[in-house]
Each structure stands twice: as C-alpha cells, then as structure tokens.
Design a protein around this motif. Structure first.
Motif, PDB file in Angstrom:
ATOM      1  N   TRP A 296      10.801  -6.408   7.686  1.00 48.55           N
ATOM      2  CA  TRP A 296      11.015  -5.078   7.109  1.00 48.55           C
ATOM      3  C   TRP A 296      12.490  -4.848   6.826  1.00 48.55           C
ATOM      4  N   ALA A 297      13.371  -5.188   7.757  1.00 46.52           N
ATOM      5  CA  ALA A 297      14.793  -4.917   7.584  1.00 46.52           C
ATOM      6  C   ALA A 297      15.338  -5.587   6.329  1.00 46.52           C
ATOM      7  N   ASN A 298      14.952  -6.835   6.092  1.00 47.57           N
ATOM      8  CA  ASN A 298      15.413  -7.518   4.883  1.00 47.57           C
ATOM      9  C   ASN A 298      14.812  -6.895   3.627  1.00 47.57           C
ATOM     10  N   ASN A 299      13.530  -6.506   3.703  1.00 52.73           N
ATOM     11  CA  ASN A 299      12.916  -5.845   2.552  1.00 52.73           C
ATOM     12  C   ASN A 299      13.659  -4.570   2.187  1.00 52.73           C
ATOM     13  N   ARG A 300      13.931  -3.732   3.202  1.00 53.42           N
ATOM     14  CA  ARG A 300      14.570  -2.443   2.920  1.00 53.42           C
ATOM     15  C   ARG A 300      16.012  -2.613   2.463  1.00 53.42           C
ATOM     16  N   VAL A 301      16.777  -3.473   3.123  1.00 57.14           N
ATOM     17  CA  VAL A 301      18.165  -3.682   2.731  1.00 57.14           C
ATOM     18  C   VAL A 301      18.249  -4.204   1.298  1.00 57.14           C
ATOM     19  N   SER A 302      17.296  -5.050   0.913  1.00 58.18           N
ATOM     20  CA  SER A 302      17.293  -5.611  -0.435  1.00 58.18           C
ATOM     21  C   SER A 302      17.063  -4.549  -1.505  1.00 58.18           C
ATOM     22  N   LEU A 303      16.444  -3.447  -1.142  1.00 61.33           N
ATOM     23  CA  LEU A 303      16.185  -2.377  -2.108  1.00 61.33           C
ATOM     24  C   LEU A 303      17.418  -1.532  -2.381  1.00 61.33           C
ATOM     25  N   GLY A 304      18.442  -1.657  -1.554  1.00 63.02           N
ATOM     26  CA  GLY A 304      19.721  -1.035  -1.844  1.00 63.02           C
ATOM     27  C   GLY A 304      20.039   0.215  -1.065  1.00 63.02           C
TER      28      GLY A 304
ATOM     29  N   VAL B  73       9.314   4.095   1.077  1.00 60.28           N
ATOM     30  CA  VAL B  73       7.903   3.854   0.783  1.00 60.28           C
ATOM     31  C   VAL B  73       7.713   2.470   0.170  1.00 60.28           C
ATOM     32  N   GLU B  74       8.599   2.101  -0.735  1.00 54.43           N
ATOM     33  CA  GLU B  74       8.486   0.780  -1.350  1.00 54.43           C
ATOM     34  C   GLU B  74       8.631  -0.335  -0.317  1.00 54.43           C
ATOM     35  N   SER B  75       9.431  -0.078   0.726  1.00 54.65           N
ATOM     36  CA  SER B  75       9.699  -1.126   1.718  1.00 54.65           C
ATOM     37  C   SER B  75       8.471  -1.523   2.518  1.00 54.65           C
ATOM     38  N   TRP B  76       7.455  -0.649   2.563  1.00 57.21           N
ATOM     39  CA  TRP B  76       6.245  -1.016   3.294  1.00 57.21           C
ATOM     40  C   TRP B  76       5.028  -1.153   2.380  1.00 57.21           C
ATOM     41  N   SER B  77       5.224  -1.200   1.083  1.00 55.53           N
ATOM     42  CA  SER B  77       4.087  -1.234   0.159  1.00 55.53           C
ATOM     43  C   SER B  77       3.231  -2.481   0.349  1.00 55.53           C
ATOM     44  N   ASP B  78       3.842  -3.660   0.449  1.00 59.53           N
ATOM     45  CA  ASP B  78       3.068  -4.889   0.655  1.00 59.53           C
ATOM     46  C   ASP B  78       2.366  -4.875   2.011  1.00 59.53           C
ATOM     47  N   PHE B  79       3.082  -4.417   3.042  1.00 59.67           N
ATOM     48  CA  PHE B  79       2.472  -4.316   4.368  1.00 59.67           C
ATOM     49  C   PHE B  79       1.228  -3.442   4.325  1.00 59.67           C
TER      50      PHE B  79
ATOM     51  N   GLU C  64      -0.681  -2.688   1.771  1.00 59.29           N
ATOM     52  CA  GLU C  64      -1.752  -3.323   1.008  1.00 59.29           C
ATOM     53  C   GLU C  64      -2.436  -4.419   1.822  1.00 59.29           C
ATOM     54  N   CYS C  65      -1.639  -5.224   2.493  1.00 62.43           N
ATOM     55  CA  CYS C  65      -2.193  -6.388   3.181  1.00 62.43           C
ATOM     56  C   CYS C  65      -2.917  -6.022   4.480  1.00 62.43           C
ATOM     57  N   THR C  66      -2.504  -4.959   5.128  1.00 65.70           N
ATOM     58  CA  THR C  66      -3.163  -4.565   6.374  1.00 65.70           C
ATOM     59  C   THR C  66      -4.275  -3.543   6.157  1.00 65.70           C
ATOM     60  N   GLY C  67      -4.275  -2.887   5.015  1.00 73.62           N
ATOM     61  CA  GLY C  67      -5.270  -1.852   4.762  1.00 73.62           C
ATOM     62  C   GLY C  67      -4.945  -0.527   5.397  1.00 73.62           C
ATOM     63  N   ILE C  68      -3.716  -0.363   5.896  1.00 78.55           N
ATOM     64  CA  ILE C  68      -3.312   0.903   6.512  1.00 78.55           C
ATOM     65  C   ILE C  68      -2.748   1.831   5.436  1.00 78.55           C
ATOM     66  N   GLU C  69      -3.342   2.984   5.302  1.00 78.66           N
ATOM     67  CA  GLU C  69      -2.839   3.991   4.370  1.00 78.66           C
ATOM     68  C   GLU C  69      -1.682   4.730   5.040  1.00 78.66           C
ATOM     69  N   ILE C  70      -0.523   4.695   4.405  1.00 82.83           N
ATOM     70  CA  ILE C  70       0.674   5.307   4.984  1.00 82.83           C
ATOM     71  C   ILE C  70       1.108   6.486   4.121  1.00 82.83           C
ATOM     72  N   ASP C  71       1.242   7.633   4.751  1.00 86.96           N
ATOM     73  CA  ASP C  71       1.662   8.852   4.064  1.00 86.96           C
ATOM     74  C   ASP C  71       2.977   9.323   4.675  1.00 86.96           C
ATOM     75  N   TYR C  72       4.045   9.257   3.892  1.00 79.63           N
ATOM     76  CA  TYR C  72       5.351   9.706   4.371  1.00 79.63           C
ATOM     77  C   TYR C  72       5.690  11.054   3.758  1.00 79.63           C
ATOM     78  N   GLN C  73       6.161  11.977   4.594  1.00 81.15           N
ATOM     79  CA  GLN C  73       6.648  13.256   4.113  1.00 81.15           C
ATOM     80  C   GLN C  73       8.015  13.527   4.720  1.00 81.15           C
ATOM     81  N   GLY C  74       8.987  13.705   3.843  1.00 83.83           N
ATOM     82  CA  GLY C  74      10.343  14.013   4.278  1.00 83.83           C
ATOM     83  C   GLY C  74      10.642  15.484   4.157  1.00 83.83           C
ATOM     84  N   SER C  75      11.374  16.016   5.103  1.00 83.58           N
ATOM     85  CA  SER C  75      11.707  17.436   5.101  1.00 83.58           C
ATOM     86  C   SER C  75      13.107  17.662   5.650  1.00 83.58           C
TER      87      SER C  75
END
Length: 451
Positions: A366-374, A68-74, A76-87
């Motif tokens: 995105w790939a660099n953003n996510r990899v940087s988060l660990g 979720v953190e990996s797309w937070s800026d995206f 905000e900047c695009t105005g797309i509300e993203i809802d992720y649910q893991g199961s």
C-alpha cells in the motif's frame, strides 16, 4: 499541529470531501480505464462476499481521490466494498460518534493524543497480528509506540510528513547570491539581509485553519524546541516532564518571536503582523511565487498547495520554481533532527474485513502504491524513495529512513487534547496578537490536565 499534522492540515481545508469506492469480486477488469488488477499482490488478504468497510478521516479533495485510488485494486481483488468519507469536522466529531455507536469501521486519526482519548473511552479494537507484524517489519519502534496506548497496540502508521521545511525560490536565491543557511544564526542573518533590502518582507505566514487556527505556529515552536534543546528536553516537554512555562520553552518562543512578532519580518505580500492570524495556511506561501516574500515555514505536505488542482504549473525542484530546505540546526555540527506527523487507522468494529483493510494499509505494498500517486511520503521502510513524486519528497523519505535521523512526532499532537489541540493553538493566536511570552506559556501550563 499537525496532518499535523498532515491529517490535521487537510482537515482544515474548507468543506467536506466524499470519495467512495464500491468494487465487488476479483474479476480482474477495472471499471475505469479498462485495466486489469494483478490480484497476486492481494491473495494473502483473502476474498469476501457482501463485505463492506466504512472509513472516515480528515483527508479531503485531491488527496481523498488519491487515497481511494490507492486501494482500488485491493478492493476489487478481495471483494471488500470500501466507502471513504472525509470531513473537516472529523477530529471534533469522532469521539461523539464513537460514544453513540455511530463511528465508521475505521477512523484515520492524525494525532496520537486523539488515539489515546479514543482508547481511554474503550471504543477502539486492538490491531490484529497481521497489522502488528507489518509494523514490526516496516516501521521503527518509535512509530509503533505512537499507535500504542497503555501497553495495547491499536494502529499502524499510515502516511507521514516532515515538518520544518523552509520553502523558497531557487531563482531568487541564485540571483541574489544567497546560500542555504547552515545554522539558525545564518537563517536570522539572511532574514535580516532581505528585510534591510526593503523590497519585501522576508517571511510570509498563515496561521488560520478554522477551529484549529494557530497550529502552524505550534510547528515553529516545536522545531525550535528540538533544535535549541535536543530530543531529551523535547520529550520531557511533550510529556510534562518539564512545565510548559519552563525557561527553555520561553527561549524557543522568543526565538520564533524574532520572526512572527516582528513587523520587519512578516507578513510579506499579505499585510502586517496581525494578518498572520487571518491568512489561511493553505495560501500563505504563495506570495513567494510573485516575489512578495522569500521564505515560508511549512511541512513536506505543503508541496500539494503549490499546485492545488493536481497540475504541474509550479515546478517543485531544486532548479524549479519552488523548493525547500530544512530549518537548520543551532550548530552546524549538530545531528539531523526533524519533527513530523502522521496518521493512524484505528478500528471501531471487530471484523475480518476491517482487519484485512488495516493489514493492507500497514503494508509496503500500500505505501508504495500511495506514494507513487503523488503528493505524500511514508516512513514505511519498504517504500522505494524513487516512487515519490518530487525531488523534495524523495529526500523526505530518505530522511525518514535514515537510522541516523533524530525524529520526533509533532509535539502538540502528543500532548493532551486540552493543551495540544486547545490552549497551545489559542496561545499562539494570543501571542502573535500581542500577548507577552511569559503570560502565554503560564496560561498553557495552567491548562495541563492534573492527571
């Protein structure tokens, strides 16, 4: 198997994790932390009003938070509300949800075989030109093929994993003068040396994973198939060009059986051979930290499980508490060959905002953003390996980006679901439980769909 099978692995964690992000408008002010998003990286995706995208997948807990953190800026900047649910039930339920018209807009599927099943059902939306352009730029042709069914490209890869790491304690190796094995014979000799010393069993193994119990054993077989017989035979095996009960498959099973079916080799710090079936894969390697076993076979994503709460109490480094070496080749001069897995964001709804999200997820940004988060790696060639969170993950990305590496996707993830996600897993359980190799491979062969 195979999140891997990273996605599959995370699916096996008990419970359901829900992570939701709802950020509208590119205001530049982040609600959490008071930071500002640099929207210049996201201008190409456009801006949207009252747009929302739902995403489902197997990724849970800490990994879901990071996703979720990996797309937070995206968002905000695009105005797309993203809802992720893991199961943990996503893989079992997604086809039923799709058939009933209740699938999420995007489903992160961890298996090309599952992608093919969903495409066969007519439920998937082909990938947009923007997604395909990213894949052509940042991914190898093999990876694009994994997201393609019957000539139609449906999904770009997301994250990746390398299978076949052998986790160990650098301190224990140094204190005992043990060398990293250069061949499979060297690994066998080291295992026997540890067993003969009598202090503990050399290997600790866990095959339990809920409905997917057995998949860690399939990873062993896949690694040995690739190393003993090469990429061409591996390809024939996963596509049924050779039968599952071919003598070469029997040879791989028997080689793995020298460990998994051997009371002298397993199950260090846990119990006898039978405990492999009941021990959760997430915890199986931890006895290494207590000196109760020395070796544990599991993928690069297992790094997360040494510090499951996201801390750094256990140092994963070549001079730290724990590290990993790749399962060695059959012969020292053999080229580097690895198995691995990954995920694919497929679309169930045809909409501009959905494809904007998928285009972002297929990008190097995105790939660099996510990899940087660990905690994860990517085979995206636009990733800077130094963004990875550990020495082992840096090494893993470099392996994936090396054009000399022979990479093959997790075999059970490529096989039809009736085999790769059913009879193969179940066969491993029966085999470890005492069934002989030939009868197990015969049963799996008999389960292969006729068409």
């Amino acid at each position: 198997m195979r999140i891997h099978r990273r996605g599959r692995v995370l699916a096996a964690v008990a419970g359901v994790g829900i992570a939701t992000l709802a950020l509208a408008g590119c205001t530049g002010d982040m609600e959490e932390g008071g930071g500002e998003a640099d929207c210049s990286d996201y201008e190409e995706y456009g801006t949207f009003e009252d747009a929302a995208v739902t995403i489902g997948g197997t990724i849970l807990d800490l990994e879901a938070d990071r996703l979720v953190e990996s797309w937070s800026d995206f968002a905000e900047c695009t105005g797309i509300e993203i809802d992720y649910q893991g199961s943990s039930e996503f893989e079992a339920q997604i086809a039923v949800l799709a058939e009933g018209g209740n699938a999420p807009d995007i489903g992160i599927v961890p298996q090309p075989g599952l992608l093919a099943r969903l495409a066969q059902g007519g439920w998937l939306i082909p990938a947009s030109e923007a997604v395909e352009a990213n894949v052509d730029e940042f991914w190898s042709e093999d990876w694009k093929t994994y997201g393609t069914y019957d000539g139609t490209f449906y999904a770009a890869p997301l994250m990746a994993s390398i299978k076949g790491y052998i986790w160990y304690s650098p301190t224990e190796f140094e204190e005992n003068g043990w060398e990293i094995p250069a061949t499979l014979d060297d690994l066998s000799a080291l295992s026997q040396e540890i067993a003969d010393a009598g202090d503990h069993k050399p290997w600790c193994v866990g095959l339990e994973s809920g409905e997917a119990t057995g998949w860690p054993g399939t990873d062993w077989i896949e690694d040995y198939m690739l190393r003993l017989h090469g990429a061409d035979v591996y390809d024939q095996w996963v596509t049924h060009g050779i039968p599952f009960n071919d003598p070469q498959v029997v040879e791989a099973f028997d080689a793995v059986g020298e460990y998994l079916k051997n009371d002298d080799m397993v199950n260090g710090g846990i119990g006898d051979v039978s405990t492999q079936i009941s021990e959760a894969f997430q915890t199986a390697g931890l006895p290494i930290l207590d000196g109760e076993c020395s070796l544990h076979h599991q993928a690069s994503f297992y790094e997360t499980f040494w510090n499951p709460e996201g801390g750094d109490e256990v140092q994963v480094a070549s001079d730290g508490d724990i590290f990993g070496f790749l399962l060695p080749p059959a012969n020292a001069e053999d080229p580097l060959s690895v198995t691995g897995g990954g995920e694919f964001p497929v679309a169930f709804r045809d909409a501009e905002e959905v494809e904007a999200v998928r285009a972002y997820l297929s990008s190097d940004t995105w790939a660099n953003n996510r990899v940087s988060l660990g905690g994860v790696i990517s085979a995206n060639t636009g990733v800077d390996p130094e963004n990875a969170s550990s020495e082992l993950l840096v090494q893993s990305i470099e392996i994936l980006q090396d054009p000399e590496t022979t990479f093959r996707f997790d075999g059970s993830d490529l096989m039809p679901g009736a085999v790769g996600a059913a009879s193969f897993w179940q066969g491993i359980v029966e085999w470890v439980g005492g069934a002989d190799t030939q009868s197990v491979v015969n049963e799996i062969e008999a389960s292969w769909p006729a068409s």
